[in-house]
Design a protein around this motif. Structure first.
Motif, PDB file in Angstrom:
ATOM      1  N   GLN A  88       0.820  -1.204   0.000  1.00 29.84           N
ATOM      2  CA  GLN A  88       0.000   0.000   0.000  1.00 29.84           C
ATOM      3  C   GLN A  88       0.857   1.259   0.000  1.00 29.84           C
ATOM      4  N   TYR A  89       1.964   1.232   0.742  1.00 26.32           N
ATOM      5  CA  TYR A  89       2.839   2.408   0.772  1.00 26.32           C
ATOM      6  C   TYR A  89       3.493   2.635  -0.586  1.00 26.32           C
ATOM      7  N   LEU A  90       4.072   1.594  -1.170  1.00 23.44           N
ATOM      8  CA  LEU A  90       4.783   1.737  -2.438  1.00 23.44           C
ATOM      9  C   LEU A  90       3.852   2.114  -3.585  1.00 23.44           C
ATOM     10  N   GLU A  91       2.582   1.725  -3.493  1.00 28.38           N
ATOM     11  CA  GLU A  91       1.621   2.051  -4.543  1.00 28.38           C
ATOM     12  C   GLU A  91       0.843   3.329  -4.260  1.00 28.38           C
ATOM     13  N   GLY A  92       1.218   4.046  -3.206  1.00 26.85           N
ATOM     14  CA  GLY A  92       0.609   5.333  -2.924  1.00 26.85           C
ATOM     15  C   GLY A  92      -0.781   5.270  -2.320  1.00 26.85           C
TER      16      GLY A  92
END
Length: 234
Positions: A88-92
């Protein structure tokens, strides 16, 4: 008025709202308020900003709120074993404010003590320092960090009395005591509730003045990484 509530759902009644800021005690899966987390998941509260060292694991602890997209932002020091947190973090899809672990602990402690900001050398010269005030003390550069508070703190303790005095057990103490001081309301789940006056005052870690509601929970106590040594042959 009694501080003891019959279950997590009743203890959280009237405290949850979309967009709230929350602190959740624990380190990995050690000392996490798992019953309260489950109740928040069931309530469907969303867009929560959560201060926690990490975000549980996939499918357990705070991980169930992450899986359900109920979390908007995390203040953490460790992604841990949670692949969904990373994704979720890496995909914004998730905001993340990373903190050095000691800085995170001090930000929480400062918030609970009414200290709006403090200076630390940790992070100087790194991306951690970007956008923060720099100041010199005795020839050394420090950066300013702000204290953290929350609308609600949920913590896990070993034992409580009916006045909300808490005792934590061993490493399950971790972030719980400081978070108990930094929430506008603190709800504690414990393994045992005893009558007021039963606890040795010298053994109390969190005074009851910081705790508004208590529940006695049933706890799974998962081990995040179980490691065993191979049997030695004689």
């Amino acid at each position: 008025m009694t501080k003891v509530y019959k279950n997590a759902e009743h203890a959280l009644d009237g405290l949850l709202f979309d967009g709230m800021e929350m602190m959740a005690g624990g380190f990995g899966l050690c000392g996490i308020p798992e019953n309260l987390i489950q109740a928040i998941h069931t309530a469907g509260t969303k867009d929560i900003s959560i201060v926690s060292n990490n975000c549980g694991v996939d499918g357990f602890g705070l991980g169930i709120l992450l899986d359900a997209k109920q979390i908007k932002k995390m203040y953490s020091s460790y992604v841990g074993e949670n692949k969904e947190f990373e994704r979720q973090y890496l995909e914004g899809e998730l905001e993340l404010e990373f903190n050095p672990q000691g800085t995170l602990a001090e930000r929480i402690r400062a918030g609970g003590a009414g200290i709006p900001g403090f200076f630390t050398k940790t992070g100087v010269g790194t991306v951690v320092a970007d956008g923060k005030e720099h100041k010199e003390f005795q020839g050394e550069t420090y950066i300013m960090e702000t204290g953290l508070t929350a609308d609600l703190s949920i913590v896990k303790a070993w034992k409580a009395d009916t006045e909300g005095n808490l005792i934590y057990r061993k490493t399950a103490r971790n972030f719980n005591p400081m978070m108990a001081t930094a929430g506008k309301v603190t709800v504690a789940e414990v393994e045992e509730i005893v009558p007021a006056g039963s606890l040795d005052p010298d053994h109390i870690h969190t005074p009851g003045i910081f705790v508004q509601r208590i529940i006695q929970g049933n706890h799974e106590k998962r081990i995040e990484q179980r490691t065993v040594r191979a049997r030695e042959e004689n």
